[in-house]
Write a protein that holds these residues in place. Sequence first.
Motif, short mmCIF file in Angstrom:
data_model
loop_
_atom_site.label_atom_id
_atom_site.label_comp_id
_atom_site.label_asym_id
_atom_site.label_seq_id
_atom_site.Cartn_x
_atom_site.Cartn_y
_atom_site.Cartn_z
N ASN A 38 0.87 -1.17 0.00
CA ASN A 38 0.00 0.00 0.00
C ASN A 38 0.91 1.22 0.00
N LEU A 39 1.14 1.79 -1.17
CA LEU A 39 1.98 2.99 -1.21
C LEU A 39 1.37 4.07 -0.34
N HIS A 40 0.02 4.08 -0.28
CA HIS A 40 -0.67 5.11 0.49
C HIS A 40 -0.64 4.80 1.99
N LYS A 41 0.00 3.76 2.42
CA LYS A 41 0.22 3.59 3.86
C LYS A 41 1.73 3.70 4.12
N THR A 42 2.46 2.70 3.66
CA THR A 42 3.88 2.63 3.99
C THR A 42 4.70 3.77 3.39
N PHE A 43 4.37 4.18 2.17
CA PHE A 43 5.23 5.13 1.49
C PHE A 43 4.64 6.55 1.47
#
Length: 480
Positions: free
Chosen positions: A261-266
């Motif tokens: 999840n780029l929108h969580k981790t990154f």
Amino acid sequence: MKTIFEKSVPGRQALSLPECDVPLYQLSPELLREKPLRFPEVAEIDLVRHYTALSKRAYGVDDGFYPLGSCTMKYNPKLNEEAANLPGFTGIHPLQEQKTLQGALKLMYTLGAKLAEITGMDQITLQPAAGAHGEYTALQLIRAYHLDHGNPQRNKIIVPDSAHGTNPASAAMNDYITVNIPSGPDGCVDLEALKAAVGEDTAALMLTNPNTVGIFDKNIRQIAQIVHDAGGLLYYDGANLNPIMGLIRPGDMGYDVVHLNLHKTFSTPHGGGGPGSGPVGCKAALAPYLPGPIVTEKDGVYSLTPGGDKSIGTVKTFYGNFLVMIKALAYIETLGAEGIRLAAQLAALNANYMMARLKGHFPAYSSDICMHEFVISCEKLKEEVGITALDFAKALIDRGIHPPTIYFPLIVHEALMFEPTETESKQTLDQACDTILELLREAKADPAAFKQHPVKMPIGRPDEVTAARKPILVYTPASS
Ligand SMILES: *Cc1c(COP(=O)(O)O)cnc(C)c1O
């Protein structure tokens, strides 16, 4: 608060266009609407006030502490937004000739390579638009792999009872039969139950590690062995990558396929349905089935290569949510390898610090050490004074703290699941813990008053069941 439609006054406008200086073109009558479209008609000032008022009712990471477990609501550096706003990125079109898109293609190629390195996978697709979409894509890869290997009977996906709800939902969306296996008392996979569940019909095990109670399942190698021996594949729900990035890799743990999840981790802003990105990485054995196109590089020239004969096909228009990829790469590049590792370690440190301060007061589900999140329970409080996890969450809202995740994972009664993330300072964590302990005293002293929370919000306590079962999602104007 009135809706923008209710504020509408016929004829009022927020802009004035210059007089038309070209001949009017008359559309033929059958192309015209029967009734004019219902647009709100308001002046610019009303428009600005309306949306400013709405924005003040919203709560985000930029407003305050947001320890929503499993969602990784970390701070999103503003530099990432600057990068995504560069005209060279915002002004391009996906159908432009590839030679004019070299920078964008290089960015996607570089991000894919970095994510492959971070996850220990051989290939990446950046197409999926969110975590659940990544799960869906990964399950399609798994199906394509088994069919290609002459195993159409592999129609079961094993999911632990602690799994995120999207896991069984994605399995069902892909026409798989979901097999639930219980967790042991430590929240980890019960190996005996897993051995009993796997067989000729196993397609894959979907597993996140650390799991949803924030515990790292130390048996992961054994779990991988059991699943692989049965001919199944191992799928990593990468929403919990945050505390392990740069330290260990799903690929090395034995996983065959992951979604991130780029929108969580990154550090991409999320919540409220904003654009996300759920890239899927896989080992070489699954790569032939990846969706196309994929960015490849030869002699410094980047090109979009269509998916091969065995590709599951495209899963998203064009190449995925490109602007989200820019933010993720900006984040990875600014932190660097060392910074990513440190962020993961601080995420675990912050969670452990908070858990240590709270666990003498609430029963903690996690054992001595947790990873990025931890679960405490309001079960005792409920028995003693009738205050539930929901009551506690509502009280936190009045104190300017976004509630933690509640009633998840399902295996813990009256669960409060906190994920402070690495971007919070010790002062913020201490303040939050002080507030939580103060609220605990208030709850015990006067439970009836406590149940009135939130009292400072525009909406207090909607009927949760009706809100979930009969949501009103469409505005119906009074006069239609
Ligand atoms: C958030 C999350 C998902 C789903 O991701 P979306 O982008 O919301 O679709 C899946 N699994 C876990 C563990 C998550 O926390």
